[in-house]
Design an enzyme around this catalytic site. Structure first.
Site, PDB file in Angstrom:
ATOM      1  N   LYS A  22       7.990  -8.224 -10.306  1.00  0.00           N
ATOM      2  CA  LYS A  22       9.288  -7.545 -10.405  1.00  0.00           C
ATOM      3  C   LYS A  22       9.713  -6.985  -9.042  1.00  0.00           C
ATOM      4  O   LYS A  22      10.833  -7.217  -8.590  1.00  0.00           O
ATOM      5  CB  LYS A  22       9.195  -6.395 -11.418  1.00  0.00           C
ATOM      6  CG  LYS A  22      10.386  -5.437 -11.340  1.00  0.00           C
ATOM      7  CD  LYS A  22      10.330  -4.349 -12.374  1.00  0.00           C
ATOM      8  CE  LYS A  22       9.638  -3.082 -11.966  1.00  0.00           C
ATOM      9  NZ  LYS A  22      10.385  -2.153 -11.113  1.00  0.00           N
ATOM     10  N   ASN A  23       8.809  -6.251  -8.400  1.00  0.00           N
ATOM     11  CA  ASN A  23       9.227  -5.516  -7.206  1.00  0.00           C
ATOM     12  C   ASN A  23       9.419  -6.405  -5.971  1.00  0.00           C
ATOM     13  O   ASN A  23       9.947  -5.949  -4.962  1.00  0.00           O
ATOM     14  CB  ASN A  23       8.268  -4.353  -6.936  1.00  0.00           C
ATOM     15  CG  ASN A  23       8.442  -3.263  -7.988  1.00  0.00           C
ATOM     16  OD1 ASN A  23       9.442  -3.227  -8.707  1.00  0.00           O
ATOM     17  ND2 ASN A  23       7.457  -2.369  -8.111  1.00  0.00           N
ATOM     18  N   ARG A  92      16.888   0.988  -9.535  1.00  0.00           N
ATOM     19  CA  ARG A  92      16.572   1.433  -8.181  1.00  0.00           C
ATOM     20  C   ARG A  92      16.917   0.347  -7.163  1.00  0.00           C
ATOM     21  O   ARG A  92      17.461   0.611  -6.096  1.00  0.00           O
ATOM     22  CB  ARG A  92      15.068   1.766  -8.121  1.00  0.00           C
ATOM     23  CG  ARG A  92      14.549   2.188  -6.767  1.00  0.00           C
ATOM     24  CD  ARG A  92      14.962   3.584  -6.421  1.00  0.00           C
ATOM     25  NE  ARG A  92      14.349   4.074  -5.194  1.00  0.00           N
ATOM     26  CZ  ARG A  92      14.701   5.196  -4.605  1.00  0.00           C
ATOM     27  NH1 ARG A  92      15.652   5.956  -5.123  1.00  0.00           N
ATOM     28  NH2 ARG A  92      14.100   5.590  -3.514  1.00  0.00           N
ATOM     29  N   CYS A 116      13.681   4.454 -12.883  1.00  0.00           N
ATOM     30  CA  CYS A 116      12.961   5.336 -13.811  1.00  0.00           C
ATOM     31  C   CYS A 116      13.027   6.767 -13.305  1.00  0.00           C
ATOM     32  O   CYS A 116      12.939   7.024 -12.101  1.00  0.00           O
ATOM     33  CB  CYS A 116      11.497   4.916 -13.915  1.00  0.00           C
ATOM     34  SG  CYS A 116      11.240   3.442 -14.885  1.00  0.00           S
ATOM     35  N   ARG A 121      13.138  10.811  -5.938  1.00  0.00           N
ATOM     36  CA  ARG A 121      13.411   9.501  -5.345  1.00  0.00           C
ATOM     37  C   ARG A 121      14.617   9.503  -4.386  1.00  0.00           C
ATOM     38  O   ARG A 121      15.578   8.752  -4.573  1.00  0.00           O
ATOM     39  CB  ARG A 121      13.576   8.447  -6.432  1.00  0.00           C
ATOM     40  CG  ARG A 121      12.434   8.452  -7.440  1.00  0.00           C
ATOM     41  CD  ARG A 121      12.490   7.283  -8.406  1.00  0.00           C
ATOM     42  NE  ARG A 121      11.971   6.060  -7.813  1.00  0.00           N
ATOM     43  CZ  ARG A 121      11.903   4.905  -8.466  1.00  0.00           C
ATOM     44  NH1 ARG A 121      12.340   4.804  -9.687  1.00  0.00           N
ATOM     45  NH2 ARG A 121      11.408   3.839  -7.875  1.00  0.00           N
ATOM     46  N   PRO A 122      14.561  10.343  -3.349  1.00  0.00           N
ATOM     47  CA  PRO A 122      15.670  10.345  -2.387  1.00  0.00           C
ATOM     48  C   PRO A 122      15.724   9.040  -1.594  1.00  0.00           C
ATOM     49  O   PRO A 122      14.775   8.244  -1.639  1.00  0.00           O
ATOM     50  CB  PRO A 122      15.331  11.521  -1.465  1.00  0.00           C
ATOM     51  CG  PRO A 122      13.864  11.686  -1.574  1.00  0.00           C
ATOM     52  CD  PRO A 122      13.471  11.253  -2.955  1.00  0.00           C
ATOM     53  N   ILE A 123      16.813   8.817  -0.862  1.00  0.00           N
ATOM     54  CA  ILE A 123      16.914   7.594  -0.049  1.00  0.00           C
ATOM     55  C   ILE A 123      17.104   7.931   1.436  1.00  0.00           C
ATOM     56  O   ILE A 123      17.630   7.149   2.210  1.00  0.00           O
ATOM     57  CB  ILE A 123      18.029   6.659  -0.570  1.00  0.00           C
ATOM     58  CG1 ILE A 123      19.423   7.298  -0.444  1.00  0.00           C
ATOM     59  CG2 ILE A 123      17.795   6.247  -2.007  1.00  0.00           C
ATOM     60  CD1 ILE A 123      20.561   6.281  -0.628  1.00  0.00           C
ATOM     61  N   ASP A 124      16.657   9.159   1.821  1.00  0.00           N
ATOM     62  CA  ASP A 124      16.864   9.608   3.204  1.00  0.00           C
ATOM     63  C   ASP A 124      16.230   8.670   4.237  1.00  0.00           C
ATOM     64  O   ASP A 124      16.773   8.485   5.329  1.00  0.00           O
ATOM     65  CB  ASP A 124      16.316  11.041   3.371  1.00  0.00           C
ATOM     66  CG  ASP A 124      14.869  11.142   2.939  1.00  0.00           C
ATOM     67  OD1 ASP A 124      14.585  10.886   1.745  1.00  0.00           O
ATOM     68  OD2 ASP A 124      14.011  11.449   3.774  1.00  0.00           O
ATOM     69  N   GLN A 125      15.090   8.074   3.910  1.00  0.00           N
ATOM     70  CA  GLN A 125      14.417   7.206   4.899  1.00  0.00           C
ATOM     71  C   GLN A 125      15.171   5.900   5.101  1.00  0.00           C
ATOM     72  O   GLN A 125      15.208   5.358   6.204  1.00  0.00           O
ATOM     73  CB  GLN A 125      12.966   6.921   4.462  1.00  0.00           C
ATOM     74  CG  GLN A 125      12.111   8.169   4.334  1.00  0.00           C
ATOM     75  CD  GLN A 125      12.039   8.947   5.640  1.00  0.00           C
ATOM     76  OE1 GLN A 125      11.633   8.419   6.679  1.00  0.00           O
ATOM     77  NE2 GLN A 125      12.452  10.201   5.597  1.00  0.00           N
ATOM     78  N   ASP A 304       1.936   2.673  -9.805  1.00  0.00           N
ATOM     79  CA  ASP A 304       2.472   1.974 -10.981  1.00  0.00           C
ATOM     80  C   ASP A 304       1.384   1.627 -12.011  1.00  0.00           C
ATOM     81  O   ASP A 304       1.702   1.244 -13.135  1.00  0.00           O
ATOM     82  CB  ASP A 304       3.202   0.687 -10.563  1.00  0.00           C
ATOM     83  CG  ASP A 304       4.395   0.977  -9.675  1.00  0.00           C
ATOM     84  OD1 ASP A 304       4.871   2.126  -9.668  1.00  0.00           O
ATOM     85  OD2 ASP A 304       4.855   0.049  -8.979  1.00  0.00           O
ATOM     86  N   ILE A 326       2.406  10.072  -5.218  1.00  0.00           N
ATOM     87  CA  ILE A 326       3.678   9.432  -4.827  1.00  0.00           C
ATOM     88  C   ILE A 326       4.886  10.075  -5.518  1.00  0.00           C
ATOM     89  O   ILE A 326       5.889  10.360  -4.881  1.00  0.00           O
ATOM     90  CB  ILE A 326       3.646   7.908  -5.122  1.00  0.00           C
ATOM     91  CG1 ILE A 326       2.364   7.261  -4.599  1.00  0.00           C
ATOM     92  CG2 ILE A 326       4.904   7.224  -4.568  1.00  0.00           C
ATOM     93  CD1 ILE A 326       2.229   7.130  -3.112  1.00  0.00           C
ATOM     94  N   ARG A 396      12.443  -3.832 -18.901  1.00  0.00           N
ATOM     95  CA  ARG A 396      12.965  -3.916 -17.542  1.00  0.00           C
ATOM     96  C   ARG A 396      11.946  -4.544 -16.604  1.00  0.00           C
ATOM     97  O   ARG A 396      12.312  -5.129 -15.586  1.00  0.00           O
ATOM     98  CB  ARG A 396      13.284  -2.506 -17.001  1.00  0.00           C
ATOM     99  CG  ARG A 396      14.511  -1.900 -17.639  1.00  0.00           C
ATOM    100  CD  ARG A 396      14.855  -0.602 -16.988  1.00  0.00           C
ATOM    101  NE  ARG A 396      14.548  -0.674 -15.585  1.00  0.00           N
ATOM    102  CZ  ARG A 396      14.113   0.339 -14.841  1.00  0.00           C
ATOM    103  NH1 ARG A 396      13.951   1.520 -15.379  1.00  0.00           N
ATOM    104  NH2 ARG A 396      13.867   0.183 -13.572  1.00  0.00           N
TER     105      ARG A 396
END
Ligand code: EPU
Length: 417
Positions: A22-23, A92, A116, A121-125, A304, A326, A396
């Site tokens: 999936k990922n 995501r 999920c 789960r920020p996206i700053d990076q 996971d 994590i 999913r």
């Protein structure tokens, strides 16, 4: 809403074949937009996250076909337009479109991604990566408008080895002028899969799989073929199923190195497991030893698989400790495992699993994808019929889980309620 019913305590035997990761697939599909040709991706898993990405591709005007897991994407007809919030927040991985569109058109408008609910789960990076390559980011509530007059290679040091930020930075850097270096990059096998795909298109990326990745930007990317690697988390989930209820259960089409942290941990616990070239054969065992597990980026123990492993730890003779480093909120499965008879105590980012306990059937809820997997595993072990609600979360990320489990002896059904 969909719910799953499982009549537990039945042996699992025969062979189960693992599908595409999936990922990886969820990054390969948006990355295909960067090609000026036609890309073919084989071994695409049949899961609902892929349907959500196809919806975005088609919304943007790409020509997509998907037959038996082979996807052909022609993005020569795409139009760069705002991706609406209700599509962006479906998953995501929608944010891989942020970088693919930025790389291709130097402009993108979309919203904060979904996924999920297992932590902030920020996206700053990811945004830091974009900015280092010359982009400007305008945030308006959940909406992001990102522009670059020119994308220029840069030096990016990630504060943590984020999978998403590593992939997003690569997807922009392949089209930037000059050289980009990503330090403290994530080392997950999925990153190697994506960079191989891009290199097959004509990109110049080295160092994938290590913590320093170097990208030299190119003007054009062409047609190519690639294959999605086997899903190490799906593999791990069925291996754990084997450790719970297996009678020489064969889990095939795996890359043993990708699941080594799990298989070595199972050996430490005393699980009967044989690992071959591309398969594992697992059987349920008595008197498992308790263990300590801490989740980490690859090659550490994957977050996971933390929730699926928790089910098995309820059988150990003694107390196991599991530490989640994590995500801040990845223990929502514990309430339901306890309802099924487990004895688990949460203490901030650690859980203490006191075993052995006997699991029994209950009505429980899949709060997220891997919590759902954890509860399916518990239901396979428990006596009686367990009902798991909100099973959409599981669909999913696990391809044909009903059919695969049935084929190895589980009594399982999914119904609409
Ligand atoms: N993080 C930040 N800022 C960022 C990015 C990440 O603080 O800009 C933090 C996150 O909050 C998290 C940690 O860093 O605490 C790791 O996040 P990462 O970016 O590595 O994760 P991701 O890319 O959002 C992918 C998978 C997850 C998997 C993680 C870790 C996809 C679509 N998702 O997420 O998969 O847990 O990597 O391996 O690839 C799952 O399959 O169940 C799943 C959640």
């Amino acid at each position: 809403m969909l719910q799953m019913k499982i009549e537990g305590n039945r042996l699992l035997e025969g062979t189960v074949r693992i599908g595409g990761a999936k990922n990886s697939a969820v990054a390969l599909i948006p990355a295909s937009l960067l090609s000026d040709g036609i890309v073919t991706i084989d071994n695409i898993p049949n899961i609902s996250d892929i349907d959500a990405l196809n919806e975005i591709l088609e919304y943007l005007g790409a020509k997509v076909s998907n037959h038996d897991g082979t996807m052909i994407i022609d993005s020569s007809t795409t139009i760069n337009k705002e991706i609406p919030e209700q599509i962006s927040k479906k998953l995501r991985a929608s944010y891989y479109f942020m970088s693919a569109l930025l790389g291709k058109y130097k402009h993108v408008e979309m919203y904060f991604p979904g996924g999920c609910s297992i932590g902030a789960r920020p996206i700053d990076q990811t945004l830091k990566g974009f900015k280092a390559l010359g982009a400007t980011v305008k945030e308006d509530g959940n909406k992001f408008t990102i522009d670059a007059e020119e994308l220029i290679g840069g030096h990016v040091y990630l504060d943590m080895p984020s999978v998403g930020a590593t992939i997003n930075t690569i997807l922009v850097a392949v089209k930037a002028n000059g050289e980009t270096i990503i330090e403290n990059a994530a080392k997950e096998p999925e990153i190697v899969n994506i960079t191989t795909f891009l290199n097959n298109m004509g990109a110049k990326i080295t160092g994938a799989g290590t913590s320093v990745i170097k990208i030299i930007g190119v003007e054009k990317l062409g047609s190519c073929f690639t294959e999605v690697i086997p899903d190490r988390i799906e593999a791990g989930t069925y291996i754990i199923a084997g450790a719970l209820m297996g009678n020489n259960l064969r889990v095939e089409n795996i890359i043993p190195d990708h699941v080594a942290t799990l298989t070595l941990k199972l050996k430490e616990m005393g699980v009967k497991i044989e690992v071959g070239d591309d398969y594992a054969i697992v059987s349920a065992s008595e008197h498992l030893k308790p263990v300590k597990v801490k989740t980490l980026g690859y090659p550490g123990f994957p977050t996971d698989l933390q929730q699926p492993l928790t089910t098995l730890l309820t059988l150990c003779d003694g107390t196991s400790i599991l530490e989640e480093t994590i995500y801040e909120n990845r223990f929502q499965n514990v309430e339901y495992l306890n309802k099924m008879g487990a004895n688990i105590i949460i203490n901030e980012r650690k859980i203490k699993i006191n075993g052995p306990t006997q699991l029994h059937a209950e009505e429980v809820k899949a709060t997220d994808l891997r919590a759902g997997a954890c509860l399916i595993l518990a239901a396979l072990k428990a006596r009686g019929e367990t009902t798991i609600t909100n099973i959409e979360h599981v669909l999913r990320g696990y391809e044909n889980i009903e059919g695969k489990l049935k084929s190895i002896g589980a009594k399982i059904s999914i119904e609409q309620i």
